[in-house]
Design a protein around this motif. Sequence first.
Motif, short mmCIF file in Angstrom:
data_model
loop_
_atom_site.label_atom_id
_atom_site.label_comp_id
_atom_site.label_asym_id
_atom_site.label_seq_id
_atom_site.Cartn_x
_atom_site.Cartn_y
_atom_site.Cartn_z
N PHE A 7 0.82 -1.11 -0.03
CA PHE A 7 -0.05 0.02 0.07
C PHE A 7 1.05 1.15 -0.13
O PHE A 7 0.89 2.14 -0.82
N LEU A 9 4.07 1.52 -0.63
CA LEU A 9 4.71 1.68 -1.96
C LEU A 9 3.92 2.22 -2.97
O LEU A 9 4.31 3.17 -3.69
N CYS A 10 2.71 1.77 -3.09
CA CYS A 10 1.68 2.23 -4.12
C CYS A 10 1.62 3.80 -3.84
O CYS A 10 1.69 4.58 -4.71
N LEU A 11 1.29 4.23 -2.73
CA LEU A 11 1.16 5.67 -2.32
C LEU A 11 2.44 6.24 -2.78
O LEU A 11 2.32 7.45 -3.48
N LEU A 13 4.62 5.71 -5.15
CA LEU A 13 4.72 5.46 -6.63
C LEU A 13 3.61 6.71 -7.04
O LEU A 13 3.99 7.63 -7.99
N VAL A 14 2.56 6.82 -6.43
CA VAL A 14 1.62 7.71 -6.88
C VAL A 14 2.14 9.08 -6.64
O VAL A 14 2.07 9.74 -7.45
N PHE A 15 2.48 9.32 -5.69
CA PHE A 15 2.91 10.63 -5.14
C PHE A 15 4.15 11.07 -6.14
O PHE A 15 4.22 12.19 -6.32
N GLY A 17 5.21 9.87 -8.90
CA GLY A 17 4.88 9.92 -10.15
C GLY A 17 3.98 11.03 -10.54
O GLY A 17 4.26 12.09 -11.22
N CYS A 18 2.81 11.12 -9.73
CA CYS A 18 1.98 12.04 -10.30
C CYS A 18 1.95 13.44 -9.67
O CYS A 18 1.81 14.32 -10.63
N ALA A 20 4.75 15.05 -9.21
CA ALA A 20 5.70 15.41 -9.90
C ALA A 20 5.15 15.82 -11.08
O ALA A 20 5.47 16.94 -11.78
N ALA A 21 4.40 15.26 -11.70
CA ALA A 21 3.54 15.74 -13.10
C ALA A 21 2.65 16.70 -12.77
O ALA A 21 2.91 17.71 -13.71
N ARG A 22 2.00 16.91 -11.73
CA ARG A 22 1.00 17.99 -11.54
C ARG A 22 2.03 19.34 -11.20
O ARG A 22 1.76 20.41 -11.64
N SER A 24 4.68 20.10 -12.41
CA SER A 24 5.34 20.78 -13.68
C SER A 24 4.39 21.48 -14.51
O SER A 24 4.54 21.94 -15.62
N GLN A 25 3.01 21.25 -14.00
CA GLN A 25 1.96 21.73 -14.88
C GLN A 25 1.65 23.38 -14.73
O GLN A 25 0.89 23.66 -15.17
N GLN A 257 14.43 21.40 -10.12
CA GLN A 257 13.83 21.71 -11.65
C GLN A 257 14.65 21.74 -12.71
O GLN A 257 14.58 21.28 -13.78
N CYS C 18 0.57 7.69 -15.34
CA CYS C 18 1.46 8.79 -14.93
C CYS C 18 2.63 8.95 -16.23
O CYS C 18 2.81 10.32 -16.35
N GLN C 25 3.96 16.17 -21.46
CA GLN C 25 4.12 17.35 -20.94
C GLN C 25 5.62 17.93 -21.51
O GLN C 25 5.90 19.13 -21.06
#
Lengths: 551, 551, 551
Positions: A7, A9-11, A13-15, A17-18, A20-22, A24-25, A257, C18, C25
């Motif tokens: 769980f 690890l999942c979290l 990865l999500v944080f 990966g995602c 980071a994506a957010r 840079s937006q 960055q 992701c 991006q």
Amino acid sequence: MAKAFVFSLCLLLVFNGCLAARQSQLSPQNQCQLNQLQAREPDNRIQAEAGQIETWNFNQEDFQCAGVAASRITIQRNGLHLPSYSNAPQLIYIVQGRGVLGAVFSGCPETFEESQQSSQQGRQQEQEQERQQQQQGEQGRQQGQQEQQQERQGRQQGRQQQEEGRQQEQQQGQQGRPQQQQQFRQFDRHQKTRRIREGDVVAIPAGVAYWSYNDGDQELVAVNLFHVSSDHNQLDQNPRKFYLAGNPENEFNQQGQSQPRQQGEQGRPGQHQQPFGRPRQQEQQGSGNNVFSGFNTQLLAQALNVNEETARNLQGQNDNRNQIIRVRGNLDFVQPPRGRQEREHEERQQEQLQQERQQQGGQLMANGLEETFCSLRLKENIGNPERADIFSPRAGRISTLNSHNLPILRFLRLSAERGFFYRNGIYSPHWNVNAHSVVYVIRGNARVQVVNENGDAILDQEVQQGQLFIVPQNHGVIQQAGNQGFEYFAFKTEENAFINTLAGRTSFLRALPDEVLANAYQISREQARQLKYNRQETIALSSSQQRRAVV
Amino acid sequence: MAKAFVFSLCLLLVFNGCLAARQSQLSPQNQCQLNQLQAREPDNRIQAEAGQIETWNFNQEDFQCAGVAASRITIQRNGLHLPSYSNAPQLIYIVQGRGVLGAVFSGCPETFEESQQSSQQGRQQEQEQERQQQQQGEQGRQQGQQEQQQERQGRQQGRQQQEEGRQQEQQQGQQGRPQQQQQFRQFDRHQKTRRIREGDVVAIPAGVAYWSYNDGDQELVAVNLFHVSSDHNQLDQNPRKFYLAGNPENEFNQQGQSQPRQQGEQGRPGQHQQPFGRPRQQEQQGSGNNVFSGFNTQLLAQALNVNEETARNLQGQNDNRNQIIRVRGNLDFVQPPRGRQEREHEERQQEQLQQERQQQGGQLMANGLEETFCSLRLKENIGNPERADIFSPRAGRISTLNSHNLPILRFLRLSAERGFFYRNGIYSPHWNVNAHSVVYVIRGNARVQVVNENGDAILDQEVQQGQLFIVPQNHGVIQQAGNQGFEYFAFKTEENAFINTLAGRTSFLRALPDEVLANAYQISREQARQLKYNRQETIALSSSQQRRAVV
Amino acid sequence: MAKAFVFSLCLLLVFNGCLAARQSQLSPQNQCQLNQLQAREPDNRIQAEAGQIETWNFNQEDFQCAGVAASRITIQRNGLHLPSYSNAPQLIYIVQGRGVLGAVFSGCPETFEESQQSSQQGRQQEQEQERQQQQQGEQGRQQGQQEQQQERQGRQQGRQQQEEGRQQEQQQGQQGRPQQQQQFRQFDRHQKTRRIREGDVVAIPAGVAYWSYNDGDQELVAVNLFHVSSDHNQLDQNPRKFYLAGNPENEFNQQGQSQPRQQGEQGRPGQHQQPFGRPRQQEQQGSGNNVFSGFNTQLLAQALNVNEETARNLQGQNDNRNQIIRVRGNLDFVQPPRGRQEREHEERQQEQLQQERQQQGGQLMANGLEETFCSLRLKENIGNPERADIFSPRAGRISTLNSHNLPILRFLRLSAERGFFYRNGIYSPHWNVNAHSVVYVIRGNARVQVVNENGDAILDQEVQQGQLFIVPQNHGVIQQAGNQGFEYFAFKTEENAFINTLAGRTSFLRALPDEVLANAYQISREQARQLKYNRQETIALSSSQQRRAVV
């Protein structure tokens, strides 16, 4: 427990990966999450041999939204800020001190003797130099020592002549100068340098290199605004400084960055504050950080036709002075006389430029490099109180700088404003119609409120000297000077930025029919009339509640 | 089961985190996933006291890709749409009704008396007003009541004079008007207002506030296009409306993209349709939603030099009428005479403007605010059939609006087109060369097909009155009017948008050599010739299959 | 094991979701992760009946950062590249061969007879044609066969006349040509075509369709650069080609970024190299991929006023020749005489154009379509050594192309450069001030180094013929020709791109005062002088280490 591991690890990865994506937006093209603004001091500092560079974190949402980055540069006496250029056009405001700034336009002539000495002498000099260069070419290196000696003598003599003043030089007839003198003239020849002093605004286009030198008797302090979302920047929104000398640290290397250095440096996650005088790992690696550093030393030497030792010096290896260095002795180069003459000279240049531009139909850069950049005026002083465009004796004054008084700003699509409000003076509530405003507090303090489209105050703060805050386009803003008054400099991200006031003689309210006001605000016509006519000042409003008849 | 929980939590996180990330990437700069377009009615509605505002969800992929947002505003008789401005330039098309629109340019003079009465009178008036204001300043508030009374009388008299017509006014000599009359003139003075009526297109720059009022005898309906990806918008791609009065709801607060209100309002996820007349929670909180609301009341009162009660009224507290309010009685302000005179007046203004612009070398806004915006023409009527630029007696007609007939469009980089196709009339298949086209169906219906670069029809629909659809740049499109004919208005995101037709006398096919056609399409030369010459109409094509010789 | 499953599913989701998000991006607005550049050959190929189209993967970080896409098109003898347009402005460089290019401007007149024959003849022809068309209209289809026969005869005769030369034609008096001849003139009439040959640069605006035909005796090879981040492209950053004929494959359908074809084609994940002559599944589906394909066949036929069979041919059903087709026999159309006359013709046109533009105050497109595009010059040859702008006898030569010698480039905001460096010749180290540079290696090889703002070499490679590499704005770059010399073509993403050199007579170093150099690089004044004056060449530097006096 294993499940928990999965769980988390999942979290993770999500944080990783995602989020980071957010992150840079947050570019202006995507989203401006401006729920909260803040006036801030710089949060990163780089210590150099003879000064320091402080930067504001450009990854903050307000900076990202406005598409800007900012830095404050302090150069100690006798300090030289090494030549660099940036991917974004910038405005520099000189907060304090005096110095010299040289902007380099490749291909433009090295005009600095001619423009300060009589043109006759300049012409002779050029011929002489041409001759010397040929000799140099023919006779090779052996002559170098001798020439240098001659030149030193020439320089001393040249300076004496300068001090004798320009009038005398002009009195000298065409043939009046003895042949002998010419042999001892100073040899150095370079592009125009410009004197800078408190109150100056300097405009530097993207990709144009400049250096500056503090020859005054106090620290030279400048605030730089980089308009990274400018059309002139075809790279990304990250501010990038390309140094052409030394072994500089990355001024904007914040929050991972920017690209990590290729060699010898670990990522420093979350470490905003640079340790001063840190052990420079580059030294061991023998690799500098300026543009020359990346070239093959041998190839560079070949291109420059110098030996590899000199090439290595260009590459900044073993240089640990950072981007502001201390000059040995005084920096000795051809300089214009100060003051009135300089002003006249520039005015003449500007007239000429405007004539050219009228002929060109207002098309900057349309006729190539030579006719524009080489003669372009880059600076204007807006510190002088006499220069005020808006003045209210009991509230304060404002000076504006736009493409009308500094034409290069049309090309850069930037403008600026400097204001001084007296104690309790109010900057009329207003919104910026066509630009963001980036405000640096030079001195004093003020209460500032910024309001978004939902009527929420997203900034409500007592701003202090040395802080910087952003007023986004279209957002409402009101400012009231504190007890110490309020002196600020505002960068604006459009060539002729203008505002729409909500109080004062030119306000929005004055433009509406009485009955529209009465109905819109559920007030009487009398109250509507008061809204329209109770303030006779325009932008700088005095704080006293009494009515005044000053128009 | 625990595993399942982990799994679904995982999924949840992934979709919450990443899909949110994906969603916000649909900006034009990033990706246009235009697999499916759709003509749609507005999907959000805000009910106000005297009208309603409907918006199309700008988060839809097609809107995001085109960088636009749209709304439809219905103002009931005697309704006043409160002053607001937007972060994007907009075009307004008046679908139905009559009214008045006032655009506010801060710093421009309040010209509305002078321009409608004789200039001699205007001058006297101004002097008088100047005098009155000084008195007001000196004598303070006590005089207010009396002035207001005078003014009401003056207004009535002023209106009578207007009706006597302009000719008479001009006959009056320089000194012909008795001194006494001037004391009873109307007092109100404000910036230009403009009459609007069905068929008008109004252009409003970003950051420029405007209000409108329905003084006609039916509902006033307007469709607004916001070009959020315009260079003039330096904020993000979200359309933002800044109201300057009242306590408005956010017209574009859809899908939680916009910022949630700071106080007293929960996020309404997925709730597109606003409940009309919902209990306004702001009332309890005592906080409005206009730009004034965010300022400190005391500071605002001080800035305006009014009492705090009036300041609170500006802040729209306790106002639950929303952005369109009902005016008590008739809205009573200085208005221009209608019709021919107005037109002549505008034409004169335009000529003057064009002369100025030629002198300036076509550089709009180059000479500052006063010389451009203040005298700028903002509207043009394209509803008149006589005005058609393209006319085919058996197919229909098209009127275009671009920077040539409405110069401000050069600055805004927008243009427009209004068309009326008769039953079964065909709009030649074509592609938009340099712009997106946003089409609103005024009346009737049509079959529309839009084709992407892979030859797929991404829109194939019978579009109906009140719907809006987007034809992206470069995509092929064909339209055939239905049984009721097809009347539309198209906004275009470039100042001089132009198309390339695929059928008709000016089509792509006509430009190719016969043999290129024959080889490309594997047809005979005869067929190629038919492709080139079988259609003599240009853009509006009649549906009958017979050949016609009309050239 | 179940846990492992959960875990890997999680991973899968995270990476699918992701990473996809991250990938999209990499637009210039967001982030340029330029840690590593690479010179590359095209990585995708589409085989057509008479040629091939190779593309570089535009999803690579360097392409995304620069906002460009590129392709190389090879047209075999007698091959016809079908008409298409793109969402981005493009520059085409003809690497090899000869041919004809036709650009289509909808609404422009079909001028091609007049401009190539005597104007007198042209006038007669036009009148005749007008007459014929009317007859066609009146008499309908029956005459078609007969006309075509006449026309073939006319064409043969026309060609003979052309070969007799222009002089003779001009000698013929106004009435000298017998009436009979006119009846047998060729009928075809179309828009201007342009001869293209090795060394030509052709500029094509976004949304403008063009076709090309190889009528030479070797393969016609062209390299195309698409500036997808141009303001003229209002769609996303993906290059899109809209074909107007045939059944083409998507040239840029790489890595699943573009939309999958609607019918009959599975996504081909990771499959960069297209199988040549693959079984085309479209054939079974009966659906083409050009713009016509998406329209309803019946409606299209009605719009064109042709039968449905012809409409189906337009839609490219059952066409498996791809975008470059082999012409049956020779492609037979009106063509200009080659060589000197063409040049004179174009020069006259250009003079006229410049006069117009001066009158217009330099405002391109300001007067609508007809006055600009129709007479716009689209090409310029920069292959001729005599044309060199920079020439160093021992190093090489450079020719530049910008808005001064090809005015349409001002509108497109692109420029170009073609260079030839002799063995070991050095392109002075420099940076691009205001543009990205996209370099295609025509012949030979070179060592290239590109340096970022941290002083890291992000490209250090021996580049080879047929490769393409990007030098991002502001990044330092040095190039040294290899043993075979180095011939290249560089596209630049700004109308008047300019560079700042780091070595040579106009270099950055030369602009600095001696003492600034001495202090900055910790060298002696003598060494500083060497840095400034040891190179007398400007940009093309010879490799020998000896000093030379050539200025």
